[in-house]
Design an enzyme around this catalytic site. Structure first.
Site, PDB file in Angstrom:
ATOM      1  N   ASN A 110       0.843  -1.204   0.000  1.00  0.00           N
ATOM      2  CA  ASN A 110       0.000   0.000   0.000  1.00  0.00           C
ATOM      3  C   ASN A 110       0.871   1.245   0.000  1.00  0.00           C
ATOM      4  O   ASN A 110       1.959   1.275   0.569  1.00  0.00           O
ATOM      5  CB  ASN A 110      -0.976  -0.015   1.187  1.00  0.00           C
ATOM      6  CG  ASN A 110      -0.416   0.664   2.421  1.00  0.00           C
ATOM      7  OD1 ASN A 110      -0.486   1.900   2.547  1.00  0.00           O
ATOM      8  ND2 ASN A 110       0.153  -0.125   3.324  1.00  0.00           N
ATOM      9  N   GLY A 113      -0.762   6.727   2.032  1.00  0.00           N
ATOM     10  CA  GLY A 113      -0.287   8.065   2.409  1.00  0.00           C
ATOM     11  C   GLY A 113      -1.161   8.758   3.435  1.00  0.00           C
ATOM     12  O   GLY A 113      -1.459   9.948   3.311  1.00  0.00           O
ATOM     13  N   PHE A 114      -1.567   8.018   4.470  1.00  0.00           N
ATOM     14  CA  PHE A 114      -2.337   8.601   5.588  1.00  0.00           C
ATOM     15  C   PHE A 114      -3.613   9.300   5.117  1.00  0.00           C
ATOM     16  O   PHE A 114      -3.901  10.439   5.505  1.00  0.00           O
ATOM     17  CB  PHE A 114      -1.486   9.612   6.384  1.00  0.00           C
ATOM     18  CG  PHE A 114      -0.401   9.014   7.234  1.00  0.00           C
ATOM     19  CD1 PHE A 114      -0.331   7.653   7.485  1.00  0.00           C
ATOM     20  CD2 PHE A 114       0.558   9.839   7.822  1.00  0.00           C
ATOM     21  CE1 PHE A 114       0.679   7.114   8.292  1.00  0.00           C
ATOM     22  CE2 PHE A 114       1.565   9.315   8.628  1.00  0.00           C
ATOM     23  CZ  PHE A 114       1.630   7.955   8.860  1.00  0.00           C
ATOM     24  N   SER A 171       5.742   4.885   8.812  1.00  0.00           N
ATOM     25  CA  SER A 171       5.069   4.683   7.525  1.00  0.00           C
ATOM     26  C   SER A 171       6.007   5.100   6.409  1.00  0.00           C
ATOM     27  O   SER A 171       6.607   6.177   6.467  1.00  0.00           O
ATOM     28  CB  SER A 171       3.788   5.515   7.435  1.00  0.00           C
ATOM     29  OG  SER A 171       3.345   5.531   6.092  1.00  0.00           O
ATOM     30  N   ASN A 173       5.061   5.929   3.485  1.00  0.00           N
ATOM     31  CA  ASN A 173       4.290   6.626   2.455  1.00  0.00           C
ATOM     32  C   ASN A 173       4.117   8.119   2.669  1.00  0.00           C
ATOM     33  O   ASN A 173       3.422   8.777   1.903  1.00  0.00           O
ATOM     34  CB  ASN A 173       2.927   5.952   2.297  1.00  0.00           C
ATOM     35  CG  ASN A 173       3.077   4.500   1.885  1.00  0.00           C
ATOM     36  OD1 ASN A 173       3.865   4.197   0.992  1.00  0.00           O
ATOM     37  ND2 ASN A 173       2.371   3.611   2.552  1.00  0.00           N
ATOM     38  N   THR A 174       4.717   8.660   3.728  1.00  0.00           N
ATOM     39  CA  THR A 174       4.770  10.105   3.914  1.00  0.00           C
ATOM     40  C   THR A 174       6.248  10.467   3.834  1.00  0.00           C
ATOM     41  O   THR A 174       7.024  10.096   4.714  1.00  0.00           O
ATOM     42  CB  THR A 174       4.159  10.512   5.274  1.00  0.00           C
ATOM     43  OG1 THR A 174       2.772  10.180   5.268  1.00  0.00           O
ATOM     44  CG2 THR A 174       4.320  11.998   5.539  1.00  0.00           C
ATOM     45  N   LYS A 209       5.864   2.908  17.179  1.00  0.00           N
ATOM     46  CA  LYS A 209       5.830   1.875  16.140  1.00  0.00           C
ATOM     47  C   LYS A 209       7.014   2.047  15.191  1.00  0.00           C
ATOM     48  O   LYS A 209       7.195   3.111  14.605  1.00  0.00           O
ATOM     49  CB  LYS A 209       4.507   1.956  15.366  1.00  0.00           C
ATOM     50  CG  LYS A 209       4.330   0.856  14.335  1.00  0.00           C
ATOM     51  CD  LYS A 209       2.899   0.808  13.828  1.00  0.00           C
ATOM     52  CE  LYS A 209       2.681  -0.292  12.821  1.00  0.00           C
ATOM     53  NZ  LYS A 209       1.281  -0.353  12.367  1.00  0.00           N
ATOM     54  N   ASN A 238       5.988  -1.961  11.355  1.00  0.00           N
ATOM     55  CA  ASN A 238       5.211  -1.433  10.237  1.00  0.00           C
ATOM     56  C   ASN A 238       5.550  -2.223   8.958  1.00  0.00           C
ATOM     57  O   ASN A 238       6.231  -3.243   9.024  1.00  0.00           O
ATOM     58  CB  ASN A 238       5.525   0.065  10.075  1.00  0.00           C
ATOM     59  CG  ASN A 238       4.318   0.861   9.616  1.00  0.00           C
ATOM     60  OD1 ASN A 238       3.628   0.446   8.685  1.00  0.00           O
ATOM     61  ND2 ASN A 238       4.057   1.977  10.256  1.00  0.00           N
ATOM     62  N   GLY A 260       2.142  -8.635   5.133  1.00  0.00           N
ATOM     63  CA  GLY A 260       1.702 -10.008   4.902  1.00  0.00           C
ATOM     64  C   GLY A 260       2.829 -11.004   5.051  1.00  0.00           C
ATOM     65  O   GLY A 260       3.866 -10.725   5.658  1.00  0.00           O
TER      66      GLY A 260
END
Ligand SMILES: Cc1cc2nc3c(=O)[nH]c(=O)nc-3n(C[C@H](O)[C@H](O)[C@H](O)COP(=O)(O)O)c2cc1C
Length: 352
Positions: A110, A113-114, A171, A173-174, A209, A238, A260
């Site tokens: 994924n 992006g929050f 994350s 994605n940021t 995290k 994460n 996964g």
């Protein structure tokens, strides 16, 4: 009603991933989901950082970003739910498509992006809550000029409704967010967050995290900073930027965080290392690739007191929750113990 959220798992798996996710949340909102059968076995209960967990199986952050269905997830059998990531203001996230599934690899990538409706909207929903452990996962806004300030204000605003907080600095994605895992930045962040927390009435426990991609050599210093700042627990881990062990080549080329089955080994190895570095004193939440009772038990044995999962639920459906609980009770019976405690970390050395 054994299929995913009562809708039939094969139907959901036939839809594009983000559509399937939205439909799953919708079906929970509508009450179309399988309920857990009866109360949990008492041997699964734990008291950690001041909170009572009926069982150790948690819904990981990212599924219920806007706190729409925490009570329904608890009723489905989870022992706790982490909502978010929530940023101070609503944001739409990255352009789609931004979520990808590989059946062959039992994995998801994924780059959302929050995307979330912001803390205020979630706050309203959580105020109506009626018990159960619901943690709030906090992030920084994409265009924020003061990222650390975003975490501190999240703690100030949401302390009334959060059973615990997770500071999400992992994350992928940021852009730049993971820089906050560097020891000096992490120290500054945690000092400001702890100050904000001390000024709240309830002072919910604080967790951090981490990303599984932190270099092994850097991990001791990261953990030292976390401990020095009086953090209550660590969530490991994460999603990863690595693409090791994927058979699906087109899938592997997608940008974003991988979760996964392929994440199971690296995240469990890191969990065991963090368990060793903290000498088993800090409760750890083991997350990454749990898709069976055996995988859940392995996380506990590597050092997790609590578990979280997301991608396993996508492929296995909610029956997975009951299977994990059953496997853990079986392991306690085999070991001749009546709590999870003796199992936690007993294979950390082998995993690390
Ligand atoms: C679609 C998707 C969205 C996610 N969003 C978030 C998020 O907003 N915040 C967060 O801390 N983790 C997020 N995660 C990461 C999960 O909480 C978890 O750490 C990771 O997926 C590994 O667990 P799993 O292998 O059981 O999925 C997301 C994961 C997925 C698959």
């Amino acid at each position: 009603m054994s299929g995913l959220f009562g809708l039939g798992q094969s139907l959901l798996l036939a839809l594009p991933p983000e559509r399937a996710h939205d439909l799953a949340v919708k079906s929970l909102e509508l009450g179309l989901y399988p309920r857990a059968g009866g109360p949990d076995d008492k041997r699964l209960a734990q008291h950690l950082f001041g909170l009572d967990f009926a069982n150790p199986v948690g819904m990981a952050a990212g599924f219920d970003k806007d706190a729409r269905v925490p009570r329904e997830l608890l009723a489905m059998g989870f022992g706790f739910v982490e909502v978010g990531t929530l940023t101070p203001r609503a944001q739409s996230g990255n352009a789609g498509p931004r979520m990808f599934r590989s059946m062959a690899d039992r994995a998801v990538i994924n780059r959302l992006g929050f995307n979330n409706q912001g803390q205020e909207a979630a706050m309203g929903r959580l105020l109506d809550g009626d018990g159960g452990v619901v943690g709030v996962n906090l992030g920084a806004g994409r265009d924020s000029q003061d990222r650390i300030g975003d975490y501190a204000s999240g703690v100030r605003h949401m302390a009334e409704v959060a059973s615990y907080f997770t500071v999400n600095i992992s994350s992928p994605n940021t852009p730049g967010l993971r820089d906050l895992q560097a020891p000096a930045a992490l120290d500054a962040l945690l000092k400001r967050v702890q100050e904000a927390r001390a000024a709240t009435g309830r002072k919910p426990p604080l967790l951090v995290k981490l990303a599984p991609d932190i270099a092994a050599d850097d991990l001791p210093e990261v953990v030292r900073v976390i401990e020095a700042n009086g953090v209550d627990g660590i969530v490991v881990s994460n999603t990863t930027l690595a693409r090791d062990g994927l058979s699906d080549r087109a899938f592997a080329k997608e940008a974003g965080g991988l979760s996964g089955r392929p994440l199971f080994v690296p995240s469990t190895r890191m969990l065991a290392r963090v368990h060793q570095l903290t000498h088993g004193k800090l409760p750890l939440i083991g997350v990454g690739g749990i898709d069976s009772g055996e995988a859940a038990l392995a996380k506990i044995e590597a050092g997790a007191s609590l578990l979280q999962l997301y991608t396993g639920l996508v492929f296995e459906g909610p029956a997975l929750i009951g299977r994990i609980k059953q496997a853990l009770v079986g392991a306690m019976e085999q070991a001749g113990c009546d709590s999870l405690r003796p199992l936690i970390g007993r294979r950390a050395a082998a995993w690390a």
